[in-house]
Design an enzyme around this catalytic site. Sequence first.
Site, short mmCIF file in Angstrom:
data_model
loop_
_atom_site.label_atom_id
_atom_site.label_comp_id
_atom_site.label_asym_id
_atom_site.label_seq_id
_atom_site.Cartn_x
_atom_site.Cartn_y
_atom_site.Cartn_z
N ILE A 35 0.53 -0.96 0.21
CA ILE A 35 -0.04 0.14 0.37
C ILE A 35 0.72 1.50 0.21
O ILE A 35 2.11 1.58 0.18
CB ILE A 35 -0.71 -0.04 0.93
CG1 ILE A 35 -0.53 -0.23 3.07
CG2 ILE A 35 -2.25 -0.85 1.54
CD1 ILE A 35 -1.06 0.38 3.86
N TYR A 143 -9.96 -8.22 16.28
CA TYR A 143 -8.67 -8.80 15.81
C TYR A 143 -9.45 -9.92 16.08
O TYR A 143 -9.99 -10.51 14.57
CB TYR A 143 -7.52 -9.18 16.90
CG TYR A 143 -6.39 -9.71 16.49
CD1 TYR A 143 -5.77 -9.29 15.00
CD2 TYR A 143 -5.54 -10.80 16.66
CE1 TYR A 143 -4.82 -9.91 14.44
CE2 TYR A 143 -4.84 -11.64 15.92
CZ TYR A 143 -4.48 -11.05 14.85
OH TYR A 143 -3.14 -12.03 14.35
N1 SER Z 1 0.50 -11.77 17.85
C1 SER Z 1 -0.74 -11.49 16.89
C2 SER Z 1 -0.39 -10.15 17.93
O1 SER Z 1 -0.48 -10.33 19.24
C3 SER Z 1 -0.97 -13.16 17.67
O2 SER Z 1 -1.84 -13.62 16.82
O3 SER Z 1 -1.77 -9.59 17.75
#
Ligand code: SER
Length: 332
Positions: A35, A143
């Site tokens: 990007i 997430y």
């Molecule tokens: N490494 C990532 C995080 O800590 C987890 O998959 O957000």
Amino acid sequence: MKNILIIGATGQIGSELTMRLRNEYPEGDVVAGFIKGAEPKGILLESGPSHEVDITNPMQIAEAVDKYKIDTIYNLAALLSAVAEAKPQLAWKIGVGGLYNTLEVAREKKCAVFTPSSIGSFGPGTPADKTPQDTIQRPKTIYGVTKVTGEMLSDYYAHRFGVDTRSVRFPGLISYVAPPGGGTTDYAVDIYYSAVKGEEFKCPLKPGTFMDMMYMPDALRAAIEIMEADPTRLIHRNSFNIASMSFDPEIIAAKIKEHIPGFRMTYELDPLRQKIADSWPNSLDDSCAREEWDWHPEYGLEEMTKDMISHLREKFGIPAPSHQESEVAMAY
Ligand code: SER
């Protein structure tokens, strides 16, 4: 796999995976999708083609796929867990909207798609130890919500449209190449940087916070092997638990001390990261990946620690202490 597009090629995983794929598939084009503001540089730029691909723009994905006759897409665009909590709308737009764009292009143009999931796809209701492959996934972070959604959407595209989607649930990834940014597991990278530079490390997580971790070479190999796996053996697709080591801050600090005896760690807790880490598993059961595509890790904590320290010393031009110096240090 012949012609491969990596979306997010200049990020934590992408910058290493792109190079690895270029070595593995020298006969094809391995395109570094980037990007604006995160353009490839140096060897990443010079060793193969690159193309601007913002995952939120389906036209750009389609353009790159057409131009290079792409057959496999590695979708590595994501915000890591702590940053995603600060920007949940953007995390959704990239993690889910971006995946939808990728899957639609893949459906139309018949590409296989790899999209990593994570230990973050689990939540406080999940069995924390030896977390099974198929279990409760009710994450509390945006997430994790994007990752579970991504797993389900990818499976839907496989079953409904025959798109060859595959995935692994990555643990915290540790590497000396590109620094991570905004993750909960990042402390396990930062700790090596501090140790090698001779600085005290302020650990953001408390003792006893166990999480799965993996050295980057194993993670890269997993991403390639799952896409090469015999599809007739795959009972699962999105996404496989994979594991290599699980430790807490005390264990990794003690391991580093074996190699750098003067290393010091204190605690300065980050409540957001602690809360996220507490909601994630302590260790995953990766037996389905072992059975269905012969997954096996090569690095444990000892091998990783040795390798990290020696590469970071090289990176920062810090000479390793002489044998005698380290013997003396061990004695104290
Ligand atoms: N490494 C990532 C995080 O800590 C987890 O998959 O957000």
